[in-house]
Design a protein around this motif. Sequence first.
Motif, PDB file in Angstrom:
ATOM      1  N   ALA A  14       0.829  -1.212   0.000  1.00  0.00           N
ATOM      2  CA  ALA A  14       0.000   0.000   0.000  1.00  0.00           C
ATOM      3  C   ALA A  14       0.856   1.251   0.000  1.00  0.00           C
ATOM      4  CB  ALA A  14      -0.942  -0.010   1.195  1.00  0.00           C
ATOM      5  N   GLN A  15       2.032   1.179   0.634  1.00  0.00           N
ATOM      6  CA  GLN A  15       2.911   2.332   0.663  1.00  0.00           C
ATOM      7  C   GLN A  15       3.603   2.506  -0.688  1.00  0.00           C
ATOM      8  OE1 GLN A  15       6.095   2.054   3.499  1.00  0.00           O
ATOM      9  NE2 GLN A  15       6.020   4.255   3.903  1.00  0.00           N
ATOM     10  N   ASP A  16       3.952   1.398  -1.358  1.00  0.00           N
ATOM     11  CA  ASP A  16       4.587   1.469  -2.666  1.00  0.00           C
ATOM     12  C   ASP A  16       3.626   1.944  -3.743  1.00  0.00           C
ATOM     13  OD1 ASP A  16       6.874   0.567  -1.496  1.00  0.00           O
ATOM     14  OD2 ASP A  16       6.635  -1.517  -2.161  1.00  0.00           O
ATOM     15  N   ASN A  17       2.373   1.563  -3.639  1.00  0.00           N
ATOM     16  CA  ASN A  17       1.376   1.904  -4.635  1.00  0.00           C
ATOM     17  C   ASN A  17       0.191   2.558  -3.942  1.00  0.00           C
ATOM     18  OD1 ASN A  17      -0.290   2.090  -6.808  1.00  0.00           O
ATOM     19  ND2 ASN A  17      -0.172  -0.051  -7.385  1.00  0.00           N
ATOM     20  N   PRO A  18      -0.001   3.854  -4.124  1.00  0.00           N
ATOM     21  CA  PRO A  18      -1.087   4.535  -3.421  1.00  0.00           C
ATOM     22  C   PRO A  18      -2.477   4.069  -3.856  1.00  0.00           C
ATOM     23  CG  PRO A  18       0.033   6.056  -4.903  1.00  0.00           C
ATOM     24  CD  PRO A  18       0.809   4.779  -4.904  1.00  0.00           C
ATOM     25  N   VAL A  19      -2.586   3.470  -5.035  1.00  0.00           N
ATOM     26  CA  VAL A  19      -3.884   2.976  -5.494  1.00  0.00           C
ATOM     27  C   VAL A  19      -4.375   1.855  -4.588  1.00  0.00           C
ATOM     28  CG1 VAL A  19      -5.064   1.835  -7.412  1.00  0.00           C
ATOM     29  CG2 VAL A  19      -3.454   3.665  -7.866  1.00  0.00           C
ATOM     30  N   LEU A  20      -3.440   1.010  -4.125  1.00  0.00           N
ATOM     31  CA  LEU A  20      -3.826  -0.117  -3.275  1.00  0.00           C
ATOM     32  C   LEU A  20      -4.309   0.326  -1.900  1.00  0.00           C
ATOM     33  CD1 LEU A  20      -1.059  -2.735  -4.102  1.00  0.00           C
ATOM     34  CD2 LEU A  20      -3.372  -2.620  -4.989  1.00  0.00           C
ATOM     35  N   SER A  21      -4.037   1.554  -1.511  1.00  0.00           N
ATOM     36  CA  SER A  21      -4.495   2.028  -0.209  1.00  0.00           C
ATOM     37  C   SER A  21      -5.830   2.753  -0.292  1.00  0.00           C
ATOM     38  CB  SER A  21      -3.444   2.941   0.418  1.00  0.00           C
ATOM     39  OG  SER A  21      -3.267   4.093  -0.388  1.00  0.00           O
ATOM     40  N   ALA A  22      -6.344   2.973  -1.486  1.00  0.00           N
ATOM     41  CA  ALA A  22      -7.619   3.676  -1.643  1.00  0.00           C
ATOM     42  C   ALA A  22      -8.781   2.737  -1.344  1.00  0.00           C
ATOM     43  CB  ALA A  22      -7.745   4.224  -3.054  1.00  0.00           C
ATOM     44  N   PRO A  23      -9.747   3.167  -0.548  1.00  0.00           N
ATOM     45  CA  PRO A  23     -10.894   2.302  -0.235  1.00  0.00           C
ATOM     46  C   PRO A  23     -11.729   1.950  -1.463  1.00  0.00           C
ATOM     47  CG  PRO A  23     -10.830   4.201   1.246  1.00  0.00           C
ATOM     48  CD  PRO A  23      -9.787   4.416   0.205  1.00  0.00           C
ATOM     49  N   SER A  24     -11.852   2.865  -2.405  1.00  0.00           N
ATOM     50  CA  SER A  24     -12.652   2.570  -3.599  1.00  0.00           C
ATOM     51  C   SER A  24     -12.022   1.446  -4.428  1.00  0.00           C
ATOM     52  CB  SER A  24     -12.827   3.823  -4.447  1.00  0.00           C
ATOM     53  OG  SER A  24     -11.573   4.295  -4.894  1.00  0.00           O
ATOM     54  N   PHE A  25     -10.692   1.377  -4.428  1.00  0.00           N
ATOM     55  CA  PHE A  25     -10.034   0.281  -5.132  1.00  0.00           C
ATOM     56  C   PHE A  25     -10.459  -1.058  -4.558  1.00  0.00           C
ATOM     57  CE2 PHE A  25      -6.612  -2.851  -4.968  1.00  0.00           C
ATOM     58  CZ  PHE A  25      -6.453  -3.103  -6.314  1.00  0.00           C
ATOM     59  N   TRP A  26     -10.457  -1.163  -3.248  1.00  0.00           N
ATOM     60  CA  TRP A  26     -10.783  -2.443  -2.616  1.00  0.00           C
ATOM     61  C   TRP A  26     -12.251  -2.800  -2.794  1.00  0.00           C
ATOM     62  CZ3 TRP A  26      -7.226  -5.748  -1.884  1.00  0.00           C
ATOM     63  CH2 TRP A  26      -5.926  -5.316  -1.664  1.00  0.00           C
ATOM     64  N   ILE A  27     -13.134  -1.797  -2.846  1.00  0.00           N
ATOM     65  CA  ILE A  27     -14.550  -2.080  -3.097  1.00  0.00           C
ATOM     66  C   ILE A  27     -14.717  -2.690  -4.488  1.00  0.00           C
ATOM     67  CG2 ILE A  27     -16.806  -1.005  -3.489  1.00  0.00           C
ATOM     68  CD1 ILE A  27     -16.022   1.010  -1.277  1.00  0.00           C
ATOM     69  N   TRP A  28     -14.126  -2.071  -5.498  1.00  0.00           N
ATOM     70  CA  TRP A  28     -14.228  -2.590  -6.862  1.00  0.00           C
ATOM     71  C   TRP A  28     -13.470  -3.901  -7.015  1.00  0.00           C
ATOM     72  CZ3 TRP A  28     -18.041  -1.162  -9.586  1.00  0.00           C
ATOM     73  CH2 TRP A  28     -18.546   0.121  -9.493  1.00  0.00           C
ATOM     74  N   PHE A  29     -12.373  -4.037  -6.320  1.00  0.00           N
ATOM     75  CA  PHE A  29     -11.596  -5.275  -6.373  1.00  0.00           C
ATOM     76  C   PHE A  29     -12.418  -6.444  -5.837  1.00  0.00           C
ATOM     77  CE2 PHE A  29      -8.512  -8.285  -4.660  1.00  0.00           C
ATOM     78  CZ  PHE A  29      -7.625  -8.407  -5.716  1.00  0.00           C
ATOM     79  N   ILE A  30     -13.075  -6.251  -4.700  1.00  0.00           N
ATOM     80  CA  ILE A  30     -13.884  -7.307  -4.096  1.00  0.00           C
ATOM     81  C   ILE A  30     -15.113  -7.602  -4.950  1.00  0.00           C
ATOM     82  CG2 ILE A  30     -15.335  -7.838  -2.084  1.00  0.00           C
ATOM     83  CD1 ILE A  30     -13.183  -6.344  -0.400  1.00  0.00           C
ATOM     84  N   LEU A  31     -15.760  -6.557  -5.478  1.00  0.00           N
ATOM     85  CA  LEU A  31     -16.916  -6.783  -6.350  1.00  0.00           C
ATOM     86  C   LEU A  31     -16.534  -7.551  -7.614  1.00  0.00           C
ATOM     87  CD1 LEU A  31     -18.892  -3.428  -6.089  1.00  0.00           C
ATOM     88  CD2 LEU A  31     -19.593  -5.683  -5.289  1.00  0.00           C
TER      89      LEU A  31
END
Length: 150
Positions: A14-31
């Motif tokens: 998450a620190q290397d890639n700021p996209v992985l720390s965004a909550p919206s990323f994880w919502i779409w990733f899980i969906l």
Amino acid sequence: NVTDCSGENQPDLAQDNPVLSAPSFWIWFILTGLMTVIMLVKEVLEMVNSGAKWISLLNLSQLFLIFSIFAFQGLLVFGATSWAGSMKYLAAWTVFAVWMDITLALRSLVFGKWSSLGLYILMLKEVAKKVFMFFAIYFSTVLGFTFVFF
């Protein structure tokens, strides 16, 4: 030199890639993962019910699509740094598989339960052929005028 196994020096994705720390990323990733699991269950049930008749271009493209989505999601989270060059090709093949799946699914509408919608798809196909022929015929004329007045 003592190797530190405590995990304190482990890189944080998450620190290397700021996209992985965004909550919206994880919502779409899980969906996306849930929808892909649903597609996999559907394909497995079709495979069990159909037997040997299951093997068709539509089903094989859907199976490729499912596995490429799982591979892309796995590489995105767990191996983003070492597979970054290969991920763009996997993403391109995944998008290609989605378009092939949509095309093959729409083709089955012509003779399927929504045959009235299939009629419009056939009309679109005929119009697209005529538009393509128009551009193929007059492209040389446009190209000639372009070279003359350039």
